[in-house]
Design an enzyme around this catalytic site. Structure first.
Site, PDB file in Angstrom:
ATOM      1  N   TYR A   1      12.126   1.237  -4.494  1.00 24.39           N
ATOM      2  CA  TYR A   1      11.585   2.592  -4.564  1.00 24.39           C
ATOM      3  C   TYR A   1      12.647   3.543  -5.108  1.00 24.39           C
ATOM      4  O   TYR A   1      13.855   3.329  -4.920  1.00 24.39           O
ATOM      5  CB  TYR A   1      11.164   3.098  -3.183  1.00 24.39           C
ATOM      6  CG  TYR A   1       9.860   2.544  -2.656  1.00 24.39           C
ATOM      7  CD1 TYR A   1       8.662   3.237  -2.821  1.00 24.39           C
ATOM      8  CD2 TYR A   1       9.830   1.331  -1.981  1.00 24.39           C
ATOM      9  CE1 TYR A   1       7.470   2.732  -2.332  1.00 24.39           C
ATOM     10  CE2 TYR A   1       8.632   0.814  -1.480  1.00 24.39           C
ATOM     11  CZ  TYR A   1       7.465   1.530  -1.660  1.00 24.39           C
ATOM     12  OH  TYR A   1       6.281   1.025  -1.178  1.00 24.39           O
TER      13      TYR A   1
ATOM     14  N   ARG B   1       0.839  -1.205   0.000  1.00 25.73           N
ATOM     15  CA  ARG B   1       0.000   0.000   0.000  1.00 25.73           C
ATOM     16  C   ARG B   1       0.872   1.253   0.000  1.00 25.73           C
ATOM     17  O   ARG B   1       1.842   1.355   0.744  1.00 25.73           O
ATOM     18  CB  ARG B   1      -0.913   0.003   1.229  1.00 25.73           C
ATOM     19  CG  ARG B   1      -1.931  -1.122   1.241  1.00 25.73           C
ATOM     20  CD  ARG B   1      -2.710  -1.151   2.542  1.00 25.73           C
ATOM     21  NE  ARG B   1      -1.851  -1.518   3.658  1.00 25.73           N
ATOM     22  CZ  ARG B   1      -2.271  -1.584   4.921  1.00 25.73           C
ATOM     23  NH1 ARG B   1      -3.525  -1.287   5.221  1.00 25.73           N
ATOM     24  NH2 ARG B   1      -1.438  -1.926   5.873  1.00 25.73           N
TER      25      ARG B   1
ATOM     26  N   ARG C   1      10.889   7.511   3.099  1.00 26.28           N
ATOM     27  CA  ARG C   1      10.820   8.968   3.250  1.00 26.28           C
ATOM     28  C   ARG C   1      11.626   9.444   4.457  1.00 26.28           C
ATOM     29  O   ARG C   1      12.224  10.531   4.424  1.00 26.28           O
ATOM     30  CB  ARG C   1       9.363   9.405   3.365  1.00 26.28           C
ATOM     31  CG  ARG C   1       8.583   9.250   2.050  1.00 26.28           C
ATOM     32  CD  ARG C   1       7.092   9.382   2.262  1.00 26.28           C
ATOM     33  NE  ARG C   1       6.756  10.649   2.887  1.00 26.28           N
ATOM     34  CZ  ARG C   1       5.554  10.928   3.408  1.00 26.28           C
ATOM     35  NH1 ARG C   1       4.589   9.999   3.373  1.00 26.28           N
ATOM     36  NH2 ARG C   1       5.314  12.093   3.956  1.00 26.28           N
TER      37      ARG C   1
ATOM     38  N   ASP D   1       1.068   5.557   0.356  1.00 28.24           N
ATOM     39  CA  ASP D   1       0.382   6.633   1.064  1.00 28.24           C
ATOM     40  C   ASP D   1      -0.138   7.700   0.110  1.00 28.24           C
ATOM     41  O   ASP D   1       0.193   7.712  -1.083  1.00 28.24           O
ATOM     42  CB  ASP D   1       1.336   7.285   2.066  1.00 28.24           C
ATOM     43  CG  ASP D   1       1.705   6.367   3.210  1.00 28.24           C
ATOM     44  OD1 ASP D   1       0.882   5.498   3.567  1.00 28.24           O
ATOM     45  OD2 ASP D   1       2.820   6.517   3.749  1.00 28.24           O
TER      46      ASP D   1
END
Length: 291
Positions: A138, A78, A225, A80
């Site tokens: 990522y 999932r 992040r 954000d």
């Protein structure tokens, strides 16, 4: 230091113009899709009860239109609110006989421009988009300019202070391997363990862009992040590689820098055992394709 490199450009990539099969995938078969989306238009991936728009909601609606029946998908991970993907992987049980071409072209015709299916294929019944994955990759894209850009501000994070990508890359290697990433997990993270294994992490400059490329067996909530937030301080000369290593050992999120914004983050790859035969697509995003 045990430094590992990102996959080289010689990795076998499935061509973008590979023909889509017109052969029907029988009803009842499990189907896997690779999905791309601009997350700036959505309140994250997961379906919500509040009526806000999510990627899962619009994808399932488009799939249902092609199948003429409701479809619920499971995803690899999932994302954000505001986070993007070039290679999200989902699977579902097909309620109708449709071809791979229908699951791609037909579904895309029913999707908004901000979401697109890139590939579709039948997979074995034991395939699971989330639990069969061996690693996720990522990329975080930073526009490093003093003056803001009018182009795609929702797809990049701008840092107006000069960043030294070489220093960021050296410091990032302190995070390789199996580590306790408590210093880089969100307070809301629901994982039962803070242990994760980073396969590789690379920081490079491409003109005005600074790209953080990272792959791990899995990620904690906000882990990428939060790592990027610390690396930005390294790039500005406000944190050293030694201090980053010490931060990791502290296992204390309250001692870490602030979380980087979501708009520069892309899920660009999910890896599976070869036996499932999923295509290996260029990771993207498109403005750094080939890197």
């Amino acid at each position: 230091m045990n430094r590992r490199s990102a996959p080289s450009s010689t990795t076998s990539i499935t061509p973008l113009f590979s023909p889509l099969s017109n052969e029907d995938i029988a009803a009842g078969r499990r189907v896997a899709l690779t999905v791309e989306y601009d997350g700036s238009h959505y309140c994250g991936w997961q379906l919500q009860q509040s009526g806000v728009s999510t990627v899962q909601e619009v994808l399932e609606a488009a799939l249902g239109s092609i199948a003429a029946a409701p479809i619920r998908v499971a995803c690899a991970g999932r994302t954000d609110t505001g986070v993007h993907a070039t290679a999200q992987v989902v699977h579902f049980e097909s309620p109708a006989s449709r071809s791979a071409k229908a699951w791609v072209m037909g579904v895309n015709a029913n999707l908004p421009d901000s979401v697109a299916v890139r590939s579709a294929q039948a997979v074995e019944d034991d395939f699971h988009a989330r639990f069969s994955a061996t690693s996720r990759r990522y990329r975080y894209c930073i526009l490093n300019t003093q003056v803001r850009s009018a182009l795609s501000p929702a797809q990049l994070t701008r840092v107006r202070y000069p960043l030294q990508a070489e220093l960021m890359d050296v410091a990032a290697q302190e995070l390789l391997g199996e580590c306790d990433f408590s210093s880089f997990r969100a307070a809301s993270c629901q994982s039962s363990t803070p242990m994760r294994h980073i396969d590789f992490i690379r920081v490079q400059r491409l003109g005005d862009l600074v790209i953080v490329d990272i792959q791990a067996n899995a990620f904690l909530h906000h882990m990428v992040r939060n790592i990027v937030g610390a690396l930005i301080l390294v790039g500005r000369g406000r944190m050293s590689a030694t201090e980053l290593a010490q931060l990791l050992l502290l296992r204390d999120r309250t001692q870490a820098p602030e979380t980087a914004p979501p708009n520069g983050l892309y899920l660009v790859g999910v890896n599976y055992p070869e036996r499932f035969g999923l295509p290996v697509l260029a990771p993207g995003p498109w403005f750094i394709a080939g890197q």
